[in-house]
Scaffold this motif. Sequence first.
Motif, PDB file in Angstrom:
ATOM      1  N   ILE A 249       0.842  -1.207   0.000  1.00 19.10           N
ATOM      2  CA  ILE A 249       0.000   0.000   0.000  1.00 19.10           C
ATOM      3  C   ILE A 249       0.873   1.251   0.000  1.00 19.10           C
ATOM      4  N   ILE A 250       1.941   1.227   0.805  1.00 16.98           N
ATOM      5  CA  ILE A 250       2.868   2.373   0.853  1.00 16.98           C
ATOM      6  C   ILE A 250       3.483   2.603  -0.516  1.00 16.98           C
ATOM      7  N   GLU A 251       3.905   1.523  -1.156  1.00 17.05           N
ATOM      8  CA  GLU A 251       4.507   1.645  -2.496  1.00 17.05           C
ATOM      9  C   GLU A 251       3.523   2.253  -3.490  1.00 17.05           C
ATOM     10  N   GLN A 252       2.258   1.808  -3.420  1.00 21.85           N
ATOM     11  CA  GLN A 252       1.244   2.342  -4.326  1.00 21.85           C
ATOM     12  C   GLN A 252       1.012   3.833  -4.064  1.00 21.85           C
ATOM     13  N   ALA A 253       0.958   4.217  -2.797  1.00 23.85           N
ATOM     14  CA  ALA A 253       0.731   5.626  -2.436  1.00 23.85           C
ATOM     15  C   ALA A 253       1.895   6.490  -2.908  1.00 23.85           C
ATOM     16  N   ILE A 254       3.103   5.965  -2.793  1.00 27.29           N
ATOM     17  CA  ILE A 254       4.274   6.730  -3.259  1.00 27.29           C
ATOM     18  C   ILE A 254       4.217   6.910  -4.775  1.00 27.29           C
ATOM     19  N   ASN A 255       3.935   5.824  -5.487  1.00 27.70           N
ATOM     20  CA  ASN A 255       3.856   5.905  -6.948  1.00 27.70           C
ATOM     21  C   ASN A 255       2.793   6.904  -7.403  1.00 27.70           C
ATOM     22  N   ASP A 256       1.668   6.936  -6.678  1.00 25.64           N
ATOM     23  CA  ASP A 256       0.558   7.810  -7.068  1.00 25.64           C
ATOM     24  C   ASP A 256       0.831   9.276  -6.758  1.00 25.64           C
ATOM     25  N   ASN A 257       1.694   9.557  -5.768  1.00 24.86           N
ATOM     26  CA  ASN A 257       1.794  10.929  -5.271  1.00 24.86           C
ATOM     27  C   ASN A 257       3.196  11.534  -5.313  1.00 24.86           C
ATOM     28  N   LEU A 258       4.176  10.772  -5.789  1.00 22.81           N
ATOM     29  CA  LEU A 258       5.540  11.282  -5.782  1.00 22.81           C
ATOM     30  C   LEU A 258       5.665  12.557  -6.620  1.00 22.81           C
ATOM     31  N   ASP A 259       5.025  12.579  -7.770  1.00 20.03           N
ATOM     32  CA  ASP A 259       5.111  13.771  -8.623  1.00 20.03           C
ATOM     33  C   ASP A 259       4.475  14.983  -7.933  1.00 20.03           C
ATOM     34  N   LYS A 260       3.389  14.753  -7.204  1.00 17.47           N
ATOM     35  CA  LYS A 260       2.744  15.856  -6.474  1.00 17.47           C
ATOM     36  C   LYS A 260       3.700  16.452  -5.445  1.00 17.47           C
ATOM     37  N   TYR A 261       4.387  15.583  -4.690  1.00 17.11           N
ATOM     38  CA  TYR A 261       5.335  16.069  -3.700  1.00 17.11           C
ATOM     39  C   TYR A 261       6.485  16.824  -4.385  1.00 17.11           C
ATOM     40  N   TYR A 262       6.936  16.275  -5.493  1.00 21.80           N
ATOM     41  CA  TYR A 262       8.034  16.919  -6.234  1.00 21.80           C
ATOM     42  C   TYR A 262       7.625  18.303  -6.722  1.00 21.80           C
ATOM     43  N   GLN A 263       6.443  18.397  -7.313  1.00 21.58           N
ATOM     44  CA  GLN A 263       5.976  19.682  -7.833  1.00 21.58           C
ATOM     45  C   GLN A 263       5.799  20.702  -6.712  1.00 21.58           C
ATOM     46  N   GLN A 264       5.327  20.256  -5.557  1.00 23.55           N
ATOM     47  CA  GLN A 264       5.176  21.160  -4.410  1.00 23.55           C
ATOM     48  C   GLN A 264       6.541  21.650  -3.937  1.00 23.55           C
ATOM     49  N   ALA A 265       7.499  20.750  -3.905  1.00 22.60           N
ATOM     50  CA  ALA A 265       8.851  21.140  -3.482  1.00 22.60           C
ATOM     51  C   ALA A 265       9.466  22.133  -4.461  1.00 22.60           C
ATOM     52  N   VAL A 266       9.247  21.916  -5.749  1.00 23.05           N
ATOM     53  CA  VAL A 266       9.751  22.835  -6.771  1.00 23.05           C
ATOM     54  C   VAL A 266       9.163  24.228  -6.578  1.00 23.05           C
ATOM     55  N   ALA A 267       7.848  24.278  -6.323  1.00 25.33           N
ATOM     56  CA  ALA A 267       7.186  25.571  -6.144  1.00 25.33           C
ATOM     57  C   ALA A 267       7.706  26.282  -4.898  1.00 25.33           C
ATOM     58  N   GLU A 268       7.866  25.539  -3.811  1.00 24.00           N
ATOM     59  CA  GLU A 268       8.331  26.158  -2.570  1.00 24.00           C
ATOM     60  C   GLU A 268       9.790  26.604  -2.685  1.00 24.00           C
ATOM     61  N   ALA A 269      10.581  25.883  -3.445  1.00 19.96           N
ATOM     62  CA  ALA A 269      11.989  26.249  -3.616  1.00 19.96           C
ATOM     63  C   ALA A 269      12.169  27.340  -4.659  1.00 19.96           C
ATOM     64  N   ASP A 270      11.116  27.653  -5.405  1.00 18.49           N
ATOM     65  CA  ASP A 270      11.141  28.714  -6.414  1.00 18.49           C
ATOM     66  C   ASP A 270      12.229  28.452  -7.461  1.00 18.49           C
ATOM     67  N   ILE A 271      12.214  27.236  -8.010  1.00 15.20           N
ATOM     68  CA  ILE A 271      13.141  26.890  -9.079  1.00 15.20           C
ATOM     69  C   ILE A 271      12.353  26.516 -10.331  1.00 15.20           C
ATOM     70  N   SER A 272      13.024  26.539 -11.483  1.00 14.07           N
ATOM     71  CA  SER A 272      12.371  26.231 -12.761  1.00 14.07           C
ATOM     72  C   SER A 272      13.106  25.065 -13.418  1.00 14.07           C
TER      73      SER A 272
END
Length: 503
Positions: A63-86
């Motif tokens: 279940i953890i693996e499935q949740a990571i696969n489903d949401n990893l991009d969301k976490y990445y995009q949030q981190a990119v926005a907070e870090a203010d990088i392109s």
Amino acid sequence: MKNSVENLSETRVKLTVEVPASEFAPDYDKAAKVLAKQVNIPGFRPGKAPRRVLESKIGKGYIIEQAINDNLDKYYQQAVAEADISPMSRPEVDITEVPEMKGKDDKTALKFTVEVDVRPVIALPNPADVTVEVAGVAVTDAEVDKELDSLRERFGTLSTVERSAEKGDYVNIDMVATIGEEDVDDVAGVSYRIGDNSMLEGQDEALTGAVAGDVVEFKSALVGGDHAGEEADVKVTVNSVKESILPDADDDFAQLASEFDTIEELKDDLRANVAKTKANLAVIDATRKLAEEVIARADFPLPQSVIDEEVANHLSQEGKEADDPHGEEIRGDIEEALRSQLLLDEYAKQFNVAVDHNELLEFMVDQARAYGMDPNQFIQAAVQANQLGAFQAEIARNKAMMAALRLAKVVDEAGNEVDLSEALGEPGAEETIPDFSEVPVKQAEEVEVADEADSDDAAFDPSAHKVDDVVAYLNDADDAEKARVLAAEKAGKARKTILALEN
């Protein structure tokens, strides 16, 4: 969520992201509900088995693996926005820890790192420091007369003459082109205006001085058909010679050919049209030269992996191997194109140019015409190919250079200043003029971006927040706190929108 940014180089960063188990829990629950509907558990309808039963059946790890696969991009995009990088390349992700999901007191977390190429910090050359030279836009009487004569030609009549043909005369001709002993092309009864130079090289010279009944010969390279580019012997028979009788340039003609009552009013309109055309051409020329100059003056690194990928894609499309020497031949052009794109994108950002729906639609209609396509079909194809963003970016770059040209000095060949303000039009309502004296501040070697929940008791750090969040915080802060945050912003990222609140 917590994250930090480590600058590996001026064009590559490493993000370290931590998602606590408590924050990961909703995504874990969602993944469990999805999996519950897919797993057949005896005694329970699909999706109705309790969580503990599901976990014992398939294991928490799945279940953890499935949740990571489903949401990893969301976490990445949030981190990119907070870090203010392109980001400019595909991220390279390494998961270093996964949460255990042991309940509300679980202190474990999802931890992962991401390496990715980013847009470099660019110090923009000031367009006000650049002088570009264009052809003069002043309209001469001779240019107006030429336009008037062209209009008179449309209302002229042809009259047969018995004299030798001159430039501007119309000749009716038969033509045969021969290569060796073979006639490879022929036309008959064609009307041609001497001086147009629109058929074969050498034809105007051969026909000048001919009279009706003459046969003239010359050699010329063919421009069409199966023998295009080959030299042929050309024989032309002149059937007739006619001159164009133009109407007098008077008030009667003005009333016949236009909506004006007098010839002077018509000339004034022609002068205005010529002036507009010359100004538009000057804008095109000046914009191109200004872009070339600021690109030459800009000095910033390029993300090499992005260039490598573009080279590889180009070779692949041509069916060549990755180590083909052609790759190095095209690398310079790819670097130049990327440098231009990055710089003009930064100008668009700093000038705050906007692209509205009508501009995008007009651009696509123009593109459709250029490709000879139906506009509706072109637009539909562009939407399906997800090209609208690329089109908007191209329009924004063009508008950015127009904004830059308003600041540059434009002169003619004699060094006289040329005013292109009317042709350039007014800037957009939201456009701003950047402060080119400010030097962009590069990020520190490593920047921590903490979760707000963990920083309630710490001093507010503007570098850890997006622009909108900082502005909202300052609106509610007292004068002392506002001064402290603005000082921290000025010493750090120095984002103009935030610093503007200082006034």
